[in-house]
Design an enzyme around this catalytic site. Structure first.
Site, mmCIF file in Angstrom:
data_model
loop_
_atom_site.group_PDB
_atom_site.id
_atom_site.type_symbol
_atom_site.label_atom_id
_atom_site.label_comp_id
_atom_site.label_asym_id
_atom_site.label_seq_id
_atom_site.Cartn_x
_atom_site.Cartn_y
_atom_site.Cartn_z
ATOM 1 N N GLY A 23 0.831 -1.212 0.000
ATOM 2 C CA GLY A 23 0.000 0.000 0.000
ATOM 3 C C GLY A 23 0.860 1.254 0.000
ATOM 4 N N GLN A 24 0.199 2.401 0.046
ATOM 5 C CA GLN A 24 0.910 3.685 -0.019
ATOM 6 C C GLN A 24 1.934 3.835 1.117
ATOM 7 O OE1 GLN A 24 -0.080 8.472 -0.390
ATOM 8 N NE2 GLN A 24 -1.721 7.132 0.219
ATOM 9 N N THR A 76 -8.881 0.949 2.755
ATOM 10 C CA THR A 76 -8.979 2.417 2.829
ATOM 11 C C THR A 76 -9.872 3.037 1.748
ATOM 12 O OG1 THR A 76 -6.966 2.604 1.500
ATOM 13 C CG2 THR A 76 -6.683 2.672 3.897
ATOM 14 N N ASP A 116 -8.307 10.246 10.524
ATOM 15 C CA ASP A 116 -9.202 11.348 10.927
ATOM 16 C C ASP A 116 -10.675 10.942 10.824
ATOM 17 O OD1 ASP A 116 -8.754 11.182 8.125
ATOM 18 O OD2 ASP A 116 -9.499 13.211 7.811
ATOM 19 N N TYR A 139 -16.139 2.850 6.888
ATOM 20 C CA TYR A 139 -14.676 2.926 7.027
ATOM 21 C C TYR A 139 -14.289 3.526 8.380
ATOM 22 C CZ TYR A 139 -9.928 4.710 6.537
ATOM 23 O OH TYR A 139 -8.604 5.004 6.770
#
Length: 299
Positions: A23-24, A76, A116, A139
């Site tokens: 992933g990122q 995500t 967040d 999520y």
């Protein structure tokens, strides 16, 4: 000759496993790992390794002693999450539960990336680490449940909440807008959602430096890390446009003009005061971080 116990601790406490390695954030840790030669990095991720499979995990930890896990593995895709709550639960809650149980068994410390989206976005000033969570979508609810699992498990852990992640890796707003600005004459971007962009390289460096500062941390702590400052998606897009000298026109639109399956928090700026104080930290502004990211994307 007597050995300094601190040197022994540092020598042995240097194995870091990064989960979600494709992933990122996982790719970010791979990218910067050479800059942290004192750590011995291991990377695990799909499709080669199913982190929700307890047997696979047990086999792995029996053979590979690890001191810290940085868990970047997560579902995500916020809109997709509304349609596949079971898959989200598997990645964002069950996987975390597995890691907590393994942390007990194999005595590693757990560092978990959160979001967040655990907040509802109704605030008018930055959210503090101890503010009450109140997620508004599948999520966000899954991320809040993952946090609760860790806090209830009593393992040695850090929960690091972040927001609006961008980088040269994976899928993110900056890469998407960068491409659109090069290929379109005009685009529409939402102007009434406010947040704090976070450069994944700055976040990853913070986490690794924090481990160096507090290698023997005990108990659970929640930290926030974002780049300094806040902005709207529209102004964020305009900053990208200015950096790359694009002629594409950017039109501001409202959230109502751009309906999505998942509701977004209107305001999700995180206060990083606790993090800055505890780690004596000076954090880059988001616009400076954006310049750094675009430099990599342009080369």
């Amino acid at each position: 000759m007597r050995l300094n116990p601190l040197i022994i601790i540092n020598h042995f406490m240097n194995k870091i496993l990064v989960t979600g390695s494709n992933g990122q954030m996982g790719k970010t840790f791979k990218y910067i790992s050479d800059k942290f030669p004192k750590y011995n990095f291991h990377f695990l991720g799909l499709p080669e390794f199913d982190l929700t499979d307890k047997n696979e995990l047990n086999k792995y930890f029996t053979k590979t002693p690890i001191n810290y896990i940085i868990n970047t593995a997560a579902h995500t895709k916020v809109d997709q999450a509304e349609e596949e709550p079971e898959l989200v639960k598997k990645s964002n809650i069950n996987l975390v539960k597995n890691l907590c149980e393994l942390s007990y068994k194999y005595a590693f410390k757990l560092i978990h990336i959160s979001s967040d989206y655990v907040f509802d976005g109704t605030a008018t000033q930055p959210y503090k680490t101890n503010d009450t969570v109140n997620p508004i979508g599948v999520y966000g609810k899954s991320k809040a449940a993952g946090e609760k699992t860790i806090l209830n498990s009593k393992v040695d852990s850090w929960i690091v909440r972040t927001s609006w992640l961008f980088s040269p890796f994976g899928h993110n707003f900056v890469k998407t807008i960068f491409q659109l600005l090069k290929n379109k004459k005009a685009i529409n971007v939402v102007a009434d959602q406010i947040g704090a962009p976070t450069y994944s390289i700055d976040l990853a460096c913070f986490i690794l430096n924090a481990i160096s500062q507090k290698p023997n941390f005990k108990g659970s702590e929640v930290y926030h890390f974002t780049n300094e400052g806040s902005t709207s998606w529209f102004d964020f897009a305009c900053a990208i446009k200015n950096e790359i000298n694009s002629d594409c026109k950017i039109n501001p639109i409202t959230t109502k003009d751009y309906p999505t399956k998942a509701q977004r928090p209107k305001y999700s700026v995180l206060s990083c005061e606790k993090t800055k104080k505890e780690f004596n930290l000076i954090i880059n502004s988001w616009d400076l971080a954006l310049k750094n990211c675009l430099n990599i994307l342009n080369h």
